[in-house]
Each structure stands twice: as C-alpha cells, then as structure tokens.
Motif scaffolding. Structure first.
Motif, mmCIF file in Angstrom:
data_model
loop_
_atom_site.group_PDB
_atom_site.id
_atom_site.type_symbol
_atom_site.label_atom_id
_atom_site.label_comp_id
_atom_site.label_asym_id
_atom_site.label_seq_id
_atom_site.Cartn_x
_atom_site.Cartn_y
_atom_site.Cartn_z
ATOM 1 N N LYS A 92 0.793 -1.227 0.000
ATOM 2 C CA LYS A 92 0.000 0.000 0.000
ATOM 3 C C LYS A 92 0.827 1.280 0.000
ATOM 4 N N ASN A 93 2.156 1.162 -0.065
ATOM 5 C CA ASN A 93 3.046 2.331 -0.021
ATOM 6 C C ASN A 93 2.821 3.178 1.230
ATOM 7 N N THR A 94 2.775 2.537 2.378
ATOM 8 C CA THR A 94 2.619 3.266 3.629
ATOM 9 C C THR A 94 3.844 3.068 4.503
ATOM 10 N N LEU A 95 4.156 4.079 5.287
ATOM 11 C CA LEU A 95 5.240 4.025 6.257
ATOM 12 C C LEU A 95 4.623 4.197 7.637
ATOM 13 N N THR A 96 5.111 3.442 8.611
ATOM 14 C CA THR A 96 4.562 3.501 9.961
ATOM 15 C C THR A 96 5.651 3.957 10.921
ATOM 16 N N PHE A 97 5.314 4.948 11.756
ATOM 17 C CA PHE A 97 6.279 5.527 12.683
ATOM 18 C C PHE A 97 5.686 5.671 14.069
ATOM 19 N N GLU A 98 6.564 5.629 15.073
ATOM 20 C CA GLU A 98 6.201 6.100 16.403
ATOM 21 C C GLU A 98 6.555 7.578 16.425
ATOM 22 N N VAL A 99 5.590 8.412 16.792
ATOM 23 C CA VAL A 99 5.795 9.858 16.755
ATOM 24 C C VAL A 99 5.555 10.458 18.135
ATOM 25 N N ASP A 100 5.935 11.714 18.279
ATOM 26 C CA ASP A 100 5.725 12.445 19.520
ATOM 27 C C ASP A 100 4.228 12.553 19.806
ATOM 28 N N ASN A 151 2.511 14.859 21.066
ATOM 29 C CA ASN A 151 1.927 16.171 20.793
ATOM 30 C C ASN A 151 2.053 16.594 19.336
ATOM 31 N N ALA A 152 2.551 15.723 18.473
ATOM 32 C CA ALA A 152 2.749 16.074 17.067
ATOM 33 C C ALA A 152 1.418 16.053 16.320
ATOM 34 N N SER A 153 1.228 17.044 15.460
ATOM 35 C CA SER A 153 0.014 17.094 14.646
ATOM 36 C C SER A 153 0.267 16.397 13.308
ATOM 37 N N LYS A 154 -0.805 16.192 12.557
ATOM 38 C CA LYS A 154 -0.675 15.521 11.262
ATOM 39 C C LYS A 154 0.148 16.350 10.280
ATOM 40 N N THR A 155 0.006 17.659 10.320
ATOM 41 C CA THR A 155 0.781 18.501 9.404
ATOM 42 C C THR A 155 2.264 18.473 9.753
ATOM 43 N N ALA A 175 7.681 16.495 8.292
ATOM 44 C CA ALA A 175 8.883 15.776 8.714
ATOM 45 C C ALA A 175 9.198 14.618 7.771
ATOM 46 N N VAL A 176 8.180 13.850 7.391
ATOM 47 C CA VAL A 176 8.404 12.710 6.489
ATOM 48 C C VAL A 176 8.841 13.200 5.114
ATOM 49 N N GLU A 177 8.238 14.279 4.626
ATOM 50 C CA GLU A 177 8.626 14.810 3.315
ATOM 51 C C GLU A 177 10.069 15.296 3.312
ATOM 52 N N LYS A 178 10.524 15.900 4.411
ATOM 53 C CA LYS A 178 11.905 16.383 4.463
ATOM 54 C C LYS A 178 12.909 15.246 4.621
ATOM 55 N N ILE A 179 12.581 14.253 5.438
ATOM 56 C CA ILE A 179 13.537 13.165 5.698
ATOM 57 C C ILE A 179 13.683 12.244 4.493
ATOM 58 N N PHE A 180 12.562 11.841 3.877
ATOM 59 C CA PHE A 180 12.603 10.826 2.824
ATOM 60 C C PHE A 180 12.486 11.393 1.413
ATOM 61 N N ASN A 181 12.303 12.696 1.256
ATOM 62 C CA ASN A 181 12.174 13.342 -0.054
ATOM 63 C C ASN A 181 11.073 12.703 -0.903
ATOM 64 N N VAL A 182 9.907 12.530 -0.306
ATOM 65 C CA VAL A 182 8.747 11.983 -1.008
ATOM 66 C C VAL A 182 7.559 12.907 -0.782
ATOM 67 N N LYS A 183 6.531 12.735 -1.599
ATOM 68 C CA LYS A 183 5.297 13.499 -1.426
ATOM 69 C C LYS A 183 4.323 12.642 -0.626
ATOM 70 N N VAL A 184 3.761 13.219 0.427
ATOM 71 C CA VAL A 184 2.848 12.490 1.307
ATOM 72 C C VAL A 184 1.413 12.717 0.849
ATOM 73 N N VAL A 234 1.638 6.744 7.362
ATOM 74 C CA VAL A 234 1.803 7.768 6.331
ATOM 75 C C VAL A 234 1.762 7.107 4.963
ATOM 76 N N LYS A 235 0.855 7.566 4.101
ATOM 77 C CA LYS A 235 0.762 7.050 2.735
ATOM 78 C C LYS A 235 1.529 7.990 1.818
ATOM 79 N N VAL A 236 2.453 7.432 1.030
ATOM 80 C CA VAL A 236 3.293 8.249 0.152
ATOM 81 C C VAL A 236 2.929 8.013 -1.306
#
Length: 97
Positions: free
Chosen positions: A24-32, A34-38, A43-52, A83-85
């Motif tokens: 399904k082209n999804t990535l799964t993370f443990e996040v903070d 208090n982190a929001s979806k945006t 963060a995922v777009e900057k780290i992996f250089n993909v479009k979310v 996260v679906k990329v």
C-alpha cells in the motif's frame, strides 16, 4: 521548537507494517504524542524526499506488563502515524535503520 527528528521517534517494523509498506506504499512511525498531522507530514517529506498523500494517527493504549513475580505495571502509551506516500516503488525502511 521541535525538529523533524523530535517529531518522528522511530519506525515501526512489524510484519504488518512491512507488508503494508510493500503493498500500500505506507510508512509507519512512532511519533511524539503532541505532534500534529501537518508536522508529521512535513517531517516525512523532508527526511525521505517523497510526497505524502495522507497521514493517519492513533494512540496505542498502555498494556499491562509484569515485573518479576509480584509487581506489575503498564507500558507507556504512544502515538502511531501511518503515512501514505506517492512514490512508484516502496521505500525500504529496514535498510535505513
């Protein structure tokens, strides 16, 4: 101010998460907690250089845990982000860890 590495704590590498990554082209993370979806999306777009495409979050409830014979407690609650990329081929998180 939180950095992108404060938002994403670690990837979740379970059988289900790896299978969803391949199919399904999804990535799964443990996040903070208090982190929001945006924030997670940026963060995922900057780290992996993909479009979310989409971010889904859920809070994993604490589960009971035993410490020896008599004492018991609970594991901590944590927040999971799925996260679906929009990439053609799946990103192999296991190689990056």
């Amino acid at each position: 101010m939180k950095t992108i590495y404060d938002i994403i704590i670690r990837p979740v590498l379970t059988e289900k998460a790896v299978k969803d990554n391949e199919k399904k082209n999804t990535l799964t993370f443990e996040v903070d907690m208090n982190a929001s979806k945006t924030e997670i999306k940026e963060a995922v777009e900057k780290i992996f250089n993909v479009k979310v495409k989409e971010v889904r979050t859920l809070i994993v409830k604490p589960k009971p845990k035993r410490f020896g014979f008599r004492s018991s407690g609970y594991k901590k609650a944590w927040k999971k982000a799925i996260v679906k990329v929009e990439s053609e081929k799946p990103i192999n998180i296991a190689e990056l860890v």
